[in-house]
Design a protein around this motif. Structure first.
Motif, PDB file in Angstrom:
ATOM      1  N   ARG A   4      12.685   4.961 -14.918  1.00  0.00           N
ATOM      2  CA  ARG A   4      13.375   5.288 -13.671  1.00  0.00           C
ATOM      3  C   ARG A   4      12.785   4.432 -12.560  1.00  0.00           C
ATOM      4  O   ARG A   4      11.635   4.001 -12.626  1.00  0.00           O
ATOM      5  N   VAL A   5      13.604   4.212 -11.552  1.00  0.00           N
ATOM      6  CA  VAL A   5      13.174   3.488 -10.355  1.00  0.00           C
ATOM      7  C   VAL A   5      12.870   4.495  -9.270  1.00  0.00           C
ATOM      8  O   VAL A   5      13.619   5.455  -9.062  1.00  0.00           O
ATOM      9  N   GLU A   6      11.749   4.290  -8.587  1.00  0.00           N
ATOM     10  CA  GLU A   6      11.362   5.138  -7.459  1.00  0.00           C
ATOM     11  C   GLU A   6      11.155   4.263  -6.236  1.00  0.00           C
ATOM     12  O   GLU A   6      10.694   3.121  -6.345  1.00  0.00           O
ATOM     13  N   VAL A  33       0.833  -1.204   0.000  1.00  0.00           N
ATOM     14  CA  VAL A  33       0.000   0.000   0.000  1.00  0.00           C
ATOM     15  C   VAL A  33       0.866   1.251   0.000  1.00  0.00           C
ATOM     16  O   VAL A  33       0.561   2.238  -0.691  1.00  0.00           O
ATOM     17  N   ASP A  34       1.961   1.241   0.736  1.00  0.00           N
ATOM     18  CA  ASP A  34       2.874   2.392   0.743  1.00  0.00           C
ATOM     19  C   ASP A  34       3.419   2.671  -0.656  1.00  0.00           C
ATOM     20  O   ASP A  34       3.537   3.832  -1.073  1.00  0.00           O
ATOM     21  N   VAL A  35       3.764   1.612  -1.381  1.00  0.00           N
ATOM     22  CA  VAL A  35       4.278   1.782  -2.744  1.00  0.00           C
ATOM     23  C   VAL A  35       3.205   2.367  -3.651  1.00  0.00           C
ATOM     24  O   VAL A  35       3.455   3.308  -4.428  1.00  0.00           O
ATOM     25  N   GLY A  47       9.843  -0.316  -3.723  1.00  0.00           N
ATOM     26  CA  GLY A  47       9.633   0.656  -4.791  1.00  0.00           C
ATOM     27  C   GLY A  47       8.964   0.077  -6.020  1.00  0.00           C
ATOM     28  O   GLY A  47       8.363  -1.004  -5.991  1.00  0.00           O
ATOM     29  N   TYR A  48       9.138   0.798  -7.109  1.00  0.00           N
ATOM     30  CA  TYR A  48       8.522   0.439  -8.387  1.00  0.00           C
ATOM     31  C   TYR A  48       9.367   1.025  -9.505  1.00  0.00           C
ATOM     32  O   TYR A  48      10.314   1.785  -9.264  1.00  0.00           O
TER      33      TYR A  48
END
Length: 270
Positions: free
Chosen positions: A252-254, A39-41, A237-238
């Motif tokens: 990009r990775v976040e 959920v945070d992601v 992350g995603y």
């Protein structure tokens, strides 16, 4: 599956992977509440990003396959991103039959067409096995698809890594038929990206003209370049993609903001 695109802007894709959701809310993996981090992601992506055109999921949605885990996944994704389609491939912790019973049919396509782009979804799982393989049927499907869509810019997705990523303990589980797979991809000439999950870390390399990529898990992270099982202290992350009609791809990775998750970083496996 053919999805409409907005020709006036890049097509946006949110890539998430390795959620390891349980049959019940609040289940943990090495101390981490996997539903909470998932959920945070989603909330981070919801606040930070523009609305995606597609959510792409590369397996291990469940930690142990269950109808309830997949329903919980759908609930949270649809709550955060209502009316945004999501598509999935199975991971080694998933079960295809249960996924098919829990998800709408549209969530399990083989192909997704987005204007000048085509996403090919492959199944690299072997029942009851950690390692991956692309069967003869999967490789033939890929070969036929690439031959039939030479005009498209192509992203190929699966769960297991088709290249070594530098972690000895997890590289033993990579795709057994990787050599033929990579040959087919190289011969096609229009595959832009090969994308997977499984390794719980960001990864990028280039072979010829093809970019090979993996993304962070929405739960625990594996430490890069480790010989034995080890956890990284980076946050879940995603990966975000933007695709243009002329074949340009930005990614990009976040990661979510720092959290004090009670993760057992001393663990030697799970």
């Amino acid at each position: 599956m053919i999805l409409p695109i907005n020709a006036e802007r890049p097509t946006r894709i949110l890539h998430i992977t390795d959620c390891h959701l349980g049959a019940e809310s609040g289940e943990t993996l090495l101390g981490l509440n996997v539903e909470a981090s998932f959920v945070d992601v989603l909330e981070h992506a919801l606040v930070r990003e523009e609305s995606p055109d597609l959510i792409l999921v590369t397996g291990d949605i469940a930690g142990h396959a269950s109808h309830e885990a997949y329903q919980r996944f759908s609930y949270h994704v649809e709550k955060a991103f209502p009316n945004i389609p999501y598509v999935c491939v199975p991971g080694n912790h998933d079960t295809k039959d249960i996924m098919a019973s829990a998800f709408p049919e549209a969530a399990l396509p083989r192909l997704v067409e987005l204007g000048d782009w085509l996403i090919v979804l492959l199944d690299s799982t072997i029942p009851n096995c950690e390692h991956g393989n692309l069967s003869e049927a999967e490789l033939n499907f890929l070969q036929q698809t690439l031959a039939a869509h030479k005009e498209k810019h192509i992203i190929v997705c699966m769960h297991h890594q088709p290249v070594a990523v530098g972690c000895d303990w997890i590289d033993q589980y990579q795709v057994a038929s990787a050599d033929r797979f990579k040959a087919l991809v190289a011969e096609a000439g229009n595959v832009q990206v090969v994308l997977w999950g499984h390794i719980h870390q960001a990864f990028e390399s280039v072979l010829g003209d093809v970019r090979y990529m993996a993304s962070p898990s929405t739960c625990i992270q594996f430490k890069p370049n480790s010989s034995d099982f080890a956890l990284d202290r980076k946050m879940p992350g995603y990966r975000w993609f933007e695709l243009t009609a002329d074949g340009q791809l930005g990614t990009r990775v976040e990661r979510i903001n720092e959290r004090n998750y009670p993760i057992d970083y001393s663990s030697n496996g799970y």
